[in-house]
Design a protein around this motif. Structure first.
Motif, PDB file in Angstrom:
ATOM      1  N   ALA A 155       0.821  -1.208   0.000  1.00  0.00           N
ATOM      2  CA  ALA A 155       0.000   0.000   0.000  1.00  0.00           C
ATOM      3  C   ALA A 155       0.860   1.266   0.000  1.00  0.00           C
ATOM      4  O   ALA A 155       0.412   2.316  -0.461  1.00  0.00           O
ATOM      5  N   VAL A 156       2.080   1.178   0.481  1.00  0.00           N
ATOM      6  CA  VAL A 156       2.969   2.343   0.505  1.00  0.00           C
ATOM      7  C   VAL A 156       3.249   2.820  -0.919  1.00  0.00           C
ATOM      8  O   VAL A 156       3.408   4.023  -1.168  1.00  0.00           O
ATOM      9  N   ASP A 157       3.260   1.904  -1.855  1.00  0.00           N
ATOM     10  CA  ASP A 157       3.560   2.266  -3.245  1.00  0.00           C
ATOM     11  C   ASP A 157       2.566   3.287  -3.799  1.00  0.00           C
ATOM     12  O   ASP A 157       2.912   4.059  -4.695  1.00  0.00           O
ATOM     13  N   ILE A 158       1.360   3.327  -3.259  1.00  0.00           N
ATOM     14  CA  ILE A 158       0.358   4.290  -3.738  1.00  0.00           C
ATOM     15  C   ILE A 158       0.826   5.724  -3.496  1.00  0.00           C
ATOM     16  O   ILE A 158       0.457   6.640  -4.239  1.00  0.00           O
ATOM     17  N   LEU A 159       1.645   5.932  -2.483  1.00  0.00           N
ATOM     18  CA  LEU A 159       2.161   7.275  -2.199  1.00  0.00           C
ATOM     19  C   LEU A 159       3.097   7.764  -3.300  1.00  0.00           C
ATOM     20  O   LEU A 159       3.281   8.965  -3.475  1.00  0.00           O
ATOM     21  N   PHE A 160       3.687   6.845  -4.041  1.00  0.00           N
ATOM     22  CA  PHE A 160       4.653   7.199  -5.072  1.00  0.00           C
ATOM     23  C   PHE A 160       4.064   7.162  -6.479  1.00  0.00           C
ATOM     24  O   PHE A 160       4.782   7.319  -7.452  1.00  0.00           O
ATOM     25  N   SER A 161       2.760   6.975  -6.544  1.00  0.00           N
ATOM     26  CA  SER A 161       2.118   6.950  -7.857  1.00  0.00           C
ATOM     27  C   SER A 161       1.392   8.278  -8.095  1.00  0.00           C
ATOM     28  O   SER A 161       1.201   9.071  -7.178  1.00  0.00           O
ATOM     29  N   ASP A 162       0.982   8.477  -9.321  1.00  0.00           N
ATOM     30  CA  ASP A 162       0.247   9.693  -9.666  1.00  0.00           C
ATOM     31  C   ASP A 162      -1.249   9.541  -9.414  1.00  0.00           C
ATOM     32  O   ASP A 162      -2.006  10.498  -9.566  1.00  0.00           O
ATOM     33  N   GLN A 163      -1.661   8.370  -9.036  1.00  0.00           N
ATOM     34  CA  GLN A 163      -3.083   8.126  -8.835  1.00  0.00           C
ATOM     35  C   GLN A 163      -3.551   8.820  -7.539  1.00  0.00           C
ATOM     36  O   GLN A 163      -2.792   8.928  -6.566  1.00  0.00           O
ATOM     37  N   SER A 164      -4.772   9.326  -7.559  1.00  0.00           N
ATOM     38  CA  SER A 164      -5.290  10.042  -6.393  1.00  0.00           C
ATOM     39  C   SER A 164      -5.701   9.043  -5.310  1.00  0.00           C
ATOM     40  O   SER A 164      -6.030   7.888  -5.590  1.00  0.00           O
ATOM     41  N   VAL A 165      -5.643   9.522  -4.076  1.00  0.00           N
ATOM     42  CA  VAL A 165      -6.001   8.681  -2.936  1.00  0.00           C
ATOM     43  C   VAL A 165      -7.037   9.381  -2.088  1.00  0.00           C
ATOM     44  O   VAL A 165      -7.114  10.607  -2.061  1.00  0.00           O
ATOM     45  N   THR A 166      -7.802   8.586  -1.378  1.00  0.00           N
ATOM     46  CA  THR A 166      -8.811   9.159  -0.497  1.00  0.00           C
ATOM     47  C   THR A 166      -8.211   9.356   0.883  1.00  0.00           C
ATOM     48  O   THR A 166      -7.182   8.763   1.226  1.00  0.00           O
ATOM     49  N   GLU A 167      -8.891  10.177   1.652  1.00  0.00           N
ATOM     50  CA  GLU A 167      -8.449  10.411   3.023  1.00  0.00           C
ATOM     51  C   GLU A 167      -8.521   9.104   3.817  1.00  0.00           C
ATOM     52  O   GLU A 167      -7.672   8.840   4.673  1.00  0.00           O
ATOM     53  N   GLU A 168      -9.510   8.274   3.512  1.00  0.00           N
ATOM     54  CA  GLU A 168      -9.668   6.979   4.193  1.00  0.00           C
ATOM     55  C   GLU A 168      -8.471   6.064   3.904  1.00  0.00           C
ATOM     56  O   GLU A 168      -7.963   5.392   4.806  1.00  0.00           O
ATOM     57  N   GLU A 169      -8.003   6.058   2.648  1.00  0.00           N
ATOM     58  CA  GLU A 169      -6.847   5.229   2.294  1.00  0.00           C
ATOM     59  C   GLU A 169      -5.587   5.702   3.026  1.00  0.00           C
ATOM     60  O   GLU A 169      -4.801   4.891   3.516  1.00  0.00           O
ATOM     61  N   ILE A 170      -5.433   7.006   3.123  1.00  0.00           N
ATOM     62  CA  ILE A 170      -4.276   7.564   3.821  1.00  0.00           C
ATOM     63  C   ILE A 170      -4.353   7.231   5.316  1.00  0.00           C
ATOM     64  O   ILE A 170      -3.353   6.852   5.933  1.00  0.00           O
ATOM     65  N   THR A 171      -5.533   7.351   5.901  1.00  0.00           N
ATOM     66  CA  THR A 171      -5.711   7.021   7.321  1.00  0.00           C
ATOM     67  C   THR A 171      -5.375   5.556   7.566  1.00  0.00           C
ATOM     68  O   THR A 171      -4.675   5.215   8.526  1.00  0.00           O
ATOM     69  N   ARG A 172      -5.880   4.669   6.697  1.00  0.00           N
ATOM     70  CA  ARG A 172      -5.594   3.237   6.823  1.00  0.00           C
ATOM     71  C   ARG A 172      -4.088   2.980   6.683  1.00  0.00           C
ATOM     72  O   ARG A 172      -3.509   2.176   7.404  1.00  0.00           O
ATOM     73  N   LEU A 173      -3.466   3.703   5.765  1.00  0.00           N
ATOM     74  CA  LEU A 173      -2.031   3.550   5.542  1.00  0.00           C
ATOM     75  C   LEU A 173      -1.239   4.015   6.767  1.00  0.00           C
ATOM     76  O   LEU A 173      -0.296   3.336   7.196  1.00  0.00           O
ATOM     77  N   LYS A 174      -1.644   5.137   7.348  1.00  0.00           N
ATOM     78  CA  LYS A 174      -0.959   5.646   8.541  1.00  0.00           C
ATOM     79  C   LYS A 174      -1.071   4.654   9.696  1.00  0.00           C
ATOM     80  O   LYS A 174      -0.122   4.474  10.453  1.00  0.00           O
TER      81      LYS A 174
END
Length: 158
Positions: free
Chosen positions: A100-119
């Motif tokens: 899931a960390v790889d999503i931070l390095f992509s150009d694709q947009s993320v939701t606040e929920e995804e970021i919270t889950r990632l944190k």
């Protein structure tokens, strides 16, 4: 018999009879003064020196036939087993978070929920990584513990 050394000169070892006590430290100080008088002390104690500043030298030995060494070896191996289980149990979840960390390095947009889950997953990653490091360190120590047990379990030659 206690042995003492100087922090400024650890190669000097002063041995006195008895056990560590104020009296033993005073005897060590007498030896130290004698070394100074004879010019055999390779350092200067410009600021003075007291018996409280002497460092007791304790021998650390891994007596491979002693019960203490066997007990310590079993404790080390028990710790290794516990750490191995902890690493195995958390590995799968940690790998999922790592993906899931790889999503931070992509150009694709993320939701606040995804970021919270990632944190929240960062804690899992941290715990796994720390446990894995402790496991690797414990494994290195456990090699020696295994040798101690192997030696203790050897049957006497006939």
């Amino acid at each position: 018999m206690p042995q003492y050394t100087l922090p400024q000169c650890p190669e000097i070892v002063l041995t006195v009879p008895g056990k560590d006590s104020a009296k033993a430290r005073e005897k060590a100080m007498d030896q130290l003064m004698q070394l100074m008088d004879e010019g055999k002390l390779p350092t200067e104690l410009e600021d003075g020196f007291s018996s409280e500043q002497l460092v007791e030298v304790k021998e650390v030995s891994m007596d491979t036939t002693g019960e203490d060494a066997i007990t310590q070896a079993v404790q080390i191996l028990n710790n290794l087993a516990t750490l191995k289980l902890k690493v195995q149990e958390s590995r799968g979840e940690a790998l999922e978070v790592r993906k899931a960390v790889d999503i931070l390095f992509s150009d694709q947009s993320v939701t606040e929920e995804e970021i919270t889950r990632l944190k929240e997953g960062f804690k899992v990653l941290k715990n796994f990584a720390q446990a894995n490091l402790r496991y690797q360190e414990a494994r290195a120590k456990a090699e020696q513990a295994r040798q101690v047990l192997d030696q203790a379990l050897k049957s006497p030659e006939k």
